[in-house]
Structure formats: C-alpha cells, structure tokens
Design a protein around this motif. Sequence first.
Motif, PDB file in Angstrom:
ATOM      1  N   LYS A 294      -0.741   2.923   4.338  1.00  0.00           N
ATOM      2  CA  LYS A 294      -1.783   3.239   3.910  1.00  0.00           C
ATOM      3  C   LYS A 294      -1.599   5.030   3.578  1.00  0.00           C
ATOM      4  O   LYS A 294      -2.411   5.681   2.959  1.00  0.00           O
ATOM      5  N   ASN A 317      -6.309   5.392  -0.471  1.00  0.00           N
ATOM      6  CA  ASN A 317      -7.762   4.200  -0.257  1.00  0.00           C
ATOM      7  C   ASN A 317      -7.498   3.192  -0.906  1.00  0.00           C
ATOM      8  O   ASN A 317      -6.680   2.342  -1.329  1.00  0.00           O
ATOM      9  N   ALA A 318      -8.562   2.516   0.136  1.00  0.00           N
ATOM     10  CA  ALA A 318      -8.489   1.148  -0.388  1.00  0.00           C
ATOM     11  C   ALA A 318      -8.538   0.508  -2.282  1.00  0.00           C
ATOM     12  O   ALA A 318      -8.101  -0.099  -2.504  1.00  0.00           O
ATOM     13  N   ASP A 319      -8.916   1.750  -2.785  1.00  0.00           N
ATOM     14  CA  ASP A 319      -9.231   1.218  -3.759  1.00  0.00           C
ATOM     15  C   ASP A 319      -8.711   1.900  -5.408  1.00  0.00           C
ATOM     16  O   ASP A 319      -7.823   1.923  -6.693  1.00  0.00           O
ATOM     17  N   GLY A 320      -6.969   1.989  -4.480  1.00  0.00           N
ATOM     18  CA  GLY A 320      -5.675   2.478  -5.103  1.00  0.00           C
ATOM     19  C   GLY A 320      -6.214   4.192  -5.037  1.00  0.00           C
ATOM     20  O   GLY A 320      -4.886   4.676  -6.028  1.00  0.00           O
ATOM     21  N   SER A 321      -6.663   4.416  -5.149  1.00  0.00           N
ATOM     22  CA  SER A 321      -7.354   6.075  -5.418  1.00  0.00           C
ATOM     23  C   SER A 321      -6.617   6.752  -4.265  1.00  0.00           C
ATOM     24  O   SER A 321      -5.849   6.053  -2.637  1.00  0.00           O
ATOM     25  N   TYR A 322      -6.905   8.901  -4.293  1.00  0.00           N
ATOM     26  CA  TYR A 322      -5.132   8.966  -3.577  1.00  0.00           C
ATOM     27  C   TYR A 322      -6.085  10.523  -3.131  1.00  0.00           C
ATOM     28  O   TYR A 322      -6.977  10.622  -3.465  1.00  0.00           O
TER      29      TYR A 322
END
Length: 645
Positions: A294, A317-322
């Motif tokens: 993570k 982040n869970a949505d693949g963003s940072y």
Amino acid sequence: MKFTNILYSIVLSFFACAVYAQNGAVSRADKQYDKYAYYDAIATYEKIAERGYKDEDMFQKLGNAYYFNAQLDKAAKWYEALFDMNKDQEPEYYYRYSQSLKAVEDYKKADKMLELFNEKSGNDQRGKLFSNNRDYLAVIKANSGRFTIEDAGINSNYSDYGAAIYDGKLIFASARDTGGVSKKIFRWTNQTFTNLYSSDINEDGTLSSPQRLANAVNSKFHESTPIFTKDGKTMYFTRNNYLDGKIGKDEQRVVLLKLYKSTLTDGKWSNIVALPFNSDNYSVAHPTLSVDEKTLYFASDMPGTFGQSDLYKVAINADGSYATPVNLGAKINTEGRETFPFISSDNQLYYATDGRPGLGGLDVYVTSLKNENFNDIQNVGSPINSESDDFSFLINNETRKGFFTSNRSGGLGYDDIYKFVETKPLLCEQSLKGLITDSESNAIIGNAKVTLFDEKFAVIEETFSNQEGMYSFSVLCANKYYVRADKKEYQVAESSIVIPNESGSSTLPLALSKRIKQVGVGSDLAKTLEIPIIYFDLDKSFIRKDAAFELAKVLIVMQENPTMKIDIRSHTDSRQTKSYNEALSDRRAKATKAWLIKKGIAANRLTAKGYGESQLVNKCADGVQCSETEHQANRRSEFIIVSMN
C-alpha cells in the motif's frame, strides 16, 4: 647576444602558446564537467595535470569527477593534491576527502577529516553522527562476518546492478549492450545506457545466461531497479525522463530519472505510465514496496530533500492514485546520499547511504520499519560493506539468501552483482510483556488500553490487554521505552524500562488504581489517596508548600463527605529521644489539624495526636542499624476515618 635574444623569443612564444592551449583545454573540460560528462572531463584534466599544471578549481573538479563516478581511491589522489595546495576548503570537500580516504583504508586520516568537517559544517547531520559514534568501526566490526558472499555469475565487463526477484528470475540492470548495431554512450560513465535483463535462478542457486527484456520496457536510455507486486502483474522501475519517444529535460537540459509503472498483459509488459509525482526538474528513482503493497518507497532529490538524495514514501490509494510523497525524516536522511531502499518480508528497511560513518562510499544499513521510528539503524558490516560503494541489497526472509551490488576491487566490471547467504541475524529483538492488575485487589484487568512510547514519548504502538490481563509488544534491544495503561474507572499508570542488549523477553507489569475508591470507618486516607510522607522542616511543625499539596487531597475528600470525621496520627522514626519524638509528632499532628480547620473543616470533625516512635512499622528501634529508606517508612502521617455518620 643576437642568438640569445632569438632563443629567448622562441621559448617565450612557445610558453605563451602552451598556456593558451592549457587554458583552452581547461575551458573545454569545464564544459564537459558541467554537462556531467565526467569521463571526458577526467581525460582532459589528467592530461593537463600530468604536464605539471596546478589549479585549485581543476583539482576540485578532478576529485569530484572520480568521486561522483564512485572511484573513490582515485578521487583520494586529487583531493590530496587539492588540500596540499590549499587546506582552507568548503566543508563538503572535507567530507568527500574523508570518504575517499576510506577507499584506500586510511581510516585514521579519514576520521581526522571528519572531525574538521564537523567543526566547519556547523549543524550537518553527517558530522553529528560521526561525533556521536566515534567507535563506529568497532560497532561495524561487531556486526561483520555474518554473510558468505560470492560472484553471482552473471556479471559483464560493464555495470551490472539493481536486482529484483520475479517469477523465479533475477531481474537486473546492465550496460553490457543496447541491443542494436550502434551504441548510445552515457558520458557520465563512458558506458552504454543500462537496460533490464532477466536470468533464471536455478535450484542449486546458480543463474542462467541473462536475456534482455522486451523493448516495451527497455528504451535507448537508462532502465534500472525494478520492483514487482506479489501477484506478478505490476512492475515499478526507474528510467530516464523518456516516454512514448519524447525526452524530458530540466532547466539545464539534463535528462533526469523518473519512476514508471508497467502492467503485465498477455505475458508482456505494457501500458507504461509515468508516476504523477515525477518532475522534469528533479529525479525520482529506485522503488520498493511495503509488505502490504500500500506504500511505495523511493529515492529522490525533490524539494524538501535534506541532502543529495533522500528516501521518501507515498501511499498508493485504493483506486490506484497516489498521495503526496513524504520524506522519511532526519533519522534516516542526511546531507549525503540515501538511496536504493528495499523492504524485506519481515518489515526491515535496507538502504544504502554515504551520510553515516561507514567503511567507505555507500554502505548498506538496516532498520526496523515498524512504526517508522528508526531508533536502531545499523551498518550490516562486512563482507557486504567494503571500502567501495555497496548498495541494492535484497534478501529472502525465509531462506536468508539474497543479492547486492558493489564496485569493489576484484570484480569483473564497473559494478558487479554478488549473491550471499546470511548466517547470523543482526537485529537484536525482544518481546516486552506485562500483566495489568488492580493495585488494591490484584485482580486481573482485561481490555485495558496499553500504549508503547519511545524515550522521547513518541507513540510507537497501541494494544489492549487480553482476558488474562496480558499485553505484548515487539521491541528493539538496548532501547528505553515507556508503557502506559489506561482503563475507564481507573487512573492512568505509566512506567519505563530499558531493554537488555540481547534477544529475549522483558517484563513490565502495571497496576492500576481505581479513580473512585471505597472508604469506610478504619480506612487510612493517606493510603487511599496515595499520600507520601508529609514533610516538615527539621525540628519544625509548620506546614510546607509540598505538604499543603498533599493535605489538599484530604481536604477535598472531607468537603465532599461532610459527615466524615478523622483522627490525624503523626509518627516519627526512632532517632532522637522518645520524649522528644512524641512532643515533635504531637505538634505536627496538631499543626495538620489547624491547617484543615483554617481551610474550613469544623474542629469537631478532627482529632490529632502524635505517637512519636511508639508505633514503628519495622525493626528500626533504638540501637538497630537501619537504612535511611527503612527509617523513612516510620516517618508517616495517618488520616484514620473514625466516623461516616
């Protein structure tokens, strides 16, 4: 005479031409240096130096050219020439010279340069670390000898480094070729740009012949230091600022490093994207993933960096963003280089730095990543570390086997990959356990909140006692900790402990006192309210300020219980005569009563008497040898409840 004049003119003209040529060569070398073409600069500078030409600026750049190319033994030669010419240099040159001297194993002179660096640099963390760890060589020696190492068997005559393990293969960077007819030269090292290669790890630990990865990942610029997710579907890696055929440059038109992400589709690495926190104006490189994947850790010189490069982390982040990258702080990072992080499956952070007292160049260090307090950063010792650059360390936590990179002497190429087996662990770890109980009844207290603090009271971890009243933390040896227990209806209890410097288990029980305490006839408020000795000045009976603070506790209880009556009893130790002690204690008891009456307690609710030494609680009677602590136990005040109606 005429002949002499003609000869003089010829010599003078030749000297003028030589000076002009040398100045021109220096100018060209300076331009090469400023473009990071260090090998070109070295060739030019050294030719000038061989002709006896001396220049302080040239010696600085010549030393730097070797220093930045990790050839510290050669850098030492030119830094020595620099300091011979002028010892008054900027602080950084003392540090670089010290590092270079370690490469030739002149640690005594290297330490002297570090002392001067610390004096001149003021508040530099590298200087402070040296000043606070003068015995660093002894510590490193104690940490050494825990590995067996050997050549990995895949090295070339060029640079090979930055390995990762993926799908039973070792993936690494190499400058051995570019995969084409023509070779693009990286002027900093005078080698071809690095690409990623793959080598199968055989059952006996040997490695197969390396194969270049597909062109989708490899470009005409640098690729290096990959890291893979556990499912094998995502790769993060380092590349020069180059994507989709476009080159990005900073304000000086230099192509810096960026982090990229690629996904595995139909067995091929594709969908290469640059991470959003990259920049054309600073480098981001050498990724590694946290155990839970993570968080991405990496090295960078982005704004906010302490030194030449720091270690950072960024949440995925869970949505693949940072999220926004966060610097790991001054406990890890120095004014030097922190780089090549790696996180093992047991949550240890390994990384390379030249900012801490070490054996020379980049050394590999390790610290626990748990809670990121970084209180126990240790040099892993030799033979992993040497007088040269040692970095890109990775280890399999189950087999204790792994790989690292070094440019030490005796290697095949510029950088070489070595494999190792760890034969003895380094980090000393302990478990800290304890029982939470009721201070009055000794009953077990379950579900109490227990907090672990470091020696500066920074929170490390929180937990709860189990049904048996037990708590447990994993802690590091030779560290001081504070433990605090808290539960509703109880007062907070706190205590400290220093963990021994050996692996094992330590115990720290905590007893909680109830906030609401039951009292009745016969109860001593001094014990209930945990009132210590009511101190009086020698041979005096007036109430001191510290005594008034403790008496205020009795005052509040009596105010909240208006029918309560108490008997004040004052006691002394056996020293002095019986009559003297009886009179003194009686005066003190009556002074205590008078203080409470003055604060509003009715006189008919109070009785007071001094008992002198007539009611000792231990053996310390007249003529008995006792310690001061034993005598102190007899010097006490009691507040006995005689009525509650």
